[in-house]
Design a protein around this motif. Sequence first.
Motif, PDB file in Angstrom:
ATOM      1  N   HIS A   7       0.817  -1.205   0.000  1.00 41.24           N
ATOM      2  CA  HIS A   7       0.000   0.000   0.000  1.00 41.24           C
ATOM      3  C   HIS A   7       0.854   1.259   0.000  1.00 41.24           C
ATOM      4  N   SER A   8       1.993   1.207  -0.582  1.00 39.91           N
ATOM      5  CA  SER A   8       2.854   2.384  -0.645  1.00 39.91           C
ATOM      6  C   SER A   8       2.413   3.292  -1.791  1.00 39.91           C
ATOM      7  N   PHE A   9       2.995   4.447  -1.855  1.00 45.38           N
ATOM      8  CA  PHE A   9       2.663   5.441  -2.885  1.00 45.38           C
ATOM      9  C   PHE A   9       2.869   4.890  -4.287  1.00 45.38           C
ATOM     10  N   PHE A  10       3.980   4.196  -4.518  1.00 47.68           N
ATOM     11  CA  PHE A  10       4.302   3.721  -5.856  1.00 47.68           C
ATOM     12  C   PHE A  10       3.569   2.432  -6.230  1.00 47.68           C
ATOM     13  N   ALA A  11       3.112   1.669  -5.243  1.00 44.82           N
ATOM     14  CA  ALA A  11       2.518   0.374  -5.544  1.00 44.82           C
ATOM     15  C   ALA A  11       1.306   0.506  -6.451  1.00 44.82           C
ATOM     16  N   GLY A  12       0.442   1.445  -6.161  1.00 41.46           N
ATOM     17  CA  GLY A  12      -0.744   1.623  -6.990  1.00 41.46           C
ATOM     18  C   GLY A  12      -0.423   2.229  -8.338  1.00 41.46           C
ATOM     19  N   ARG A  13       0.662   2.967  -8.428  1.00 39.55           N
ATOM     20  CA  ARG A  13       1.004   3.655  -9.664  1.00 39.55           C
ATOM     21  C   ARG A  13       1.761   2.757 -10.631  1.00 39.55           C
ATOM     22  N   LEU A  14       2.375   1.735 -10.111  1.00 39.45           N
ATOM     23  CA  LEU A  14       3.193   0.896 -10.967  1.00 39.45           C
ATOM     24  C   LEU A  14       2.475  -0.369 -11.428  1.00 39.45           C
ATOM     25  N   SER A  15       1.240  -0.576 -10.991  1.00 40.30           N
ATOM     26  CA  SER A  15       0.514  -1.749 -11.447  1.00 40.30           C
ATOM     27  C   SER A  15      -0.262  -1.397 -12.704  1.00 40.30           C
ATOM     28  N   GLY A  16      -0.083  -2.132 -13.713  1.00 41.04           N
ATOM     29  CA  GLY A  16      -0.770  -1.880 -14.976  1.00 41.04           C
ATOM     30  C   GLY A  16       0.040  -0.937 -15.825  1.00 41.04           C
ATOM     31  N   SER A  17       0.227  -1.277 -17.088  1.00 39.58           N
ATOM     32  CA  SER A  17       1.096  -0.486 -17.950  1.00 39.58           C
ATOM     33  C   SER A  17       0.521   0.886 -18.254  1.00 39.58           C
ATOM     34  N   ARG A  18      -0.819   1.031 -18.362  1.00 35.82           N
ATOM     35  CA  ARG A  18      -1.406   2.329 -18.677  1.00 35.82           C
ATOM     36  C   ARG A  18      -1.207   3.306 -17.516  1.00 35.82           C
ATOM     37  N   GLN A  19      -1.446   2.848 -16.309  1.00 39.82           N
ATOM     38  CA  GLN A  19      -1.228   3.701 -15.143  1.00 39.82           C
ATOM     39  C   GLN A  19       0.251   4.020 -14.991  1.00 39.82           C
ATOM     40  N   SER A  20       1.091   3.066 -15.229  1.00 33.22           N
ATOM     41  CA  SER A  20       2.527   3.254 -15.124  1.00 33.22           C
ATOM     42  C   SER A  20       3.028   4.294 -16.117  1.00 33.22           C
ATOM     43  N   ASN A  21       2.581   4.201 -17.362  1.00 37.97           N
ATOM     44  CA  ASN A  21       3.000   5.165 -18.384  1.00 37.97           C
ATOM     45  C   ASN A  21       2.515   6.568 -18.062  1.00 37.97           C
ATOM     46  N   ALA A  22       1.298   6.702 -17.576  1.00 39.67           N
ATOM     47  CA  ALA A  22       0.771   8.015 -17.210  1.00 39.67           C
ATOM     48  C   ALA A  22       1.581   8.621 -16.066  1.00 39.67           C
ATOM     49  N   PHE A  23       1.916   7.798 -15.084  1.00 36.14           N
ATOM     50  CA  PHE A  23       2.721   8.271 -13.959  1.00 36.14           C
ATOM     51  C   PHE A  23       4.098   8.745 -14.427  1.00 36.14           C
ATOM     52  N   VAL A  24       4.752   7.985 -15.288  1.00 31.97           N
ATOM     53  CA  VAL A  24       6.073   8.346 -15.801  1.00 31.97           C
ATOM     54  C   VAL A  24       5.995   9.643 -16.593  1.00 31.97           C
ATOM     55  N   ARG A  25       4.964   9.811 -17.413  1.00 33.41           N
ATOM     56  CA  ARG A  25       4.811  11.045 -18.199  1.00 33.41           C
ATOM     57  C   ARG A  25       4.656  12.258 -17.283  1.00 33.41           C
ATOM     58  N   ARG A  26       3.828  12.131 -16.233  1.00 35.10           N
ATOM     59  CA  ARG A  26       3.654  13.247 -15.293  1.00 35.10           C
ATOM     60  C   ARG A  26       4.961  13.549 -14.564  1.00 35.10           C
TER      61      ARG A  26
END
Length: 184
Positions: A7-26
Amino acid sequence: MKTFTQHSFFAGRLSGSRQSNAFVRRYVRALRLAVCFFVAMGVWQGAQAASVFVSETGSGLKNGINWQNARPGTYLQTLATTTLPANTAIYIKAGNYTYNNANAIYLANSGIQIVGGFPTSATNTDITGYNPSVNITKINITTSGSNYPFLRSLGNFTATVKGIKFVGNSGGGMVYYGTMGSLI
């Protein structure tokens, strides 16, 4: 004993490639914005122009960071073997200086300033006392002939030289040789 879960900050952002790509772009966008801000504010090391202070005999540590630690007039001789970074300003106190180096000061970058006409009483990094009519800075060029100028350009660069009275010996001595964008 405490157990860490996913349940860390990055755990939810790094699951799934679409969410991961959006996070990296931001993240990349925010990083670019931060770099632009630091460069615009002049905080980035390379964005700051160098200033060097020179007096006839030098003073203090003689490292040129301010008038109390001014480099000696012989520093001008060393410029012939140094490439000045862009936007370097060399401030010279009133006095008599000799330039007898057979090598010119090569201008390989734009924004170089060599400015004389500062009072011998100047302190810290104060350059408001600029008055070349009262604070006469004279550079005697003792090398002769057109092969030995004080300044020589390595390209189409802009430089400012002001507040200095150049004097040549009986053989001549040139102030500038080459092609450059402008010499003020």
